[in-house]
Design an enzyme around this catalytic site. Structure first.
Site, PDB file in Angstrom:
ATOM      1  CB  SER A 145     -11.441   2.317   6.589  1.00 49.53           C
ATOM      2  OG  SER A 145     -10.335   2.239   5.706  1.00 49.53           O
ATOM      3  CE1 TYR A 168     -12.046   6.877   5.215  1.00 48.06           C
ATOM      4  CE2 TYR A 168     -10.049   5.565   5.478  1.00 48.06           C
ATOM      5  CZ  TYR A 168     -11.371   5.671   5.098  1.00 48.06           C
ATOM      6  OH  TYR A 168     -12.035   4.555   4.613  1.00 48.06           O
TER       7      TYR A 168
END
Length: 256
Positions: A145, A168
């Site tokens: 990401s 995350y």
């Protein structure tokens, strides 16, 4: 570009994973959909059959946290196809508490999510690389990401019901360096390891978020789930055989 290549896609029924599966099939590869969600598989068979016949794909129920399950998957695929050309890991397993605000995350929950996700990526790479060493070649593509490379832009999440979980960013930033580590570790062994880091992908987010997100991009804003497929196919193909240990960002300039 992928004619007769056998590619295992972990998390192949996810938002991005399933698009990857379809792209592999369209490019004449053979996609092994390795996912824990067998019930979901029954709902997408017709969509796959509209692209190609069932010889271009099959499902294997896989638990990313089970070494035995991963090894059995490799054994099954090899027994049927005599090779595995590549592993694509798009999975993102998480526990029931995932997504909470920073102050609401317990240490146990944090550790569990790190173990499920980052630990799962490590385990899959470790086991597949053992196989690739014996085979004499291999190709691994992880999915990260942009929030592994840049800080979250918390302002675009205001007045919405979601945020960027601390787990995350921890997972995705670590994944960049784990990818580089494994690529370097297997120097001279004909094993490639790269990472695709997408920006935000449209998944029915509220309009207020979509609008704020787009203001941080150069043209489009949130990506469609198919916008990473070209990068994937290139990295899976022989045209990218000297690209190794890289983090390829696809984000319409969000990270600039």
């Amino acid at each position: 570009m992928l004619k007769n290549k056998v590619i295992v896609v972990i998390g192949g029924l996810g938002l991005i994973g399933f698009e990857f599966v379809k792209s592999i099939i369209k490019n004449h590869g053979i996609a092994i959909i390795a996912d824990i969600n067998y019930k979901k598989y029954n709902f997408i068979i017709d969509e796959l059959n509209a692209i190609s016949d069932s010889t271009s794909y099959e499902f294997y129920k896989l638990n990313l946290s089970s070494a035995g399950n991963i090894s059995n998957c490799i054994e099954y695929v090899t027994s049927k196809y005599n090779k595995i050309d590549a592993l694509v890991n798009t999975a993102y397993p998480k526990n029931k508490d995932y997504g909470k605000d920073f102050f609401d995350v317990t240490l146990d929950s944090f550790n569990e999510n790190i173990n499920l996700n980052l630990g799962g990526y490590f385990l899959a790479m470790q086991i597949f690389c053992k196989y690739f060493l014996i085979q004499g070649y291999g190709n691994i593509i992880n999915v990260g990401s942009i929030y592994g490379s840049v800080n979250p832009k918390f302002e675009i999440y205001k007045k919405t019901k979601f945020t960027v979980p601390i787990e995350y960013t921890a997972v995705k930033s670590a994944l960049i360096h784990i990818t580089k580590y494994v690529a370097k570790y297997f120097s001279g062994k004909n094993i490639r390891v790269n990472l695709i880091s997408p920006g935000g992908v449209f998944d029915d987010q509220p309009n207020i978020f979509v609008t704020k997100y787009r203001k941080n991009c150069l043209n489009k804003g949130l990506l469609d789930k198919s916008d990473m497929s070209g990068t994937l196919i290139f990295l899976l193909s022989d045209d990218s055989k000297y690209i190794n240990g890289q983090n390829i960002i696809v984000d319409d300039g969000f990270s600039l």
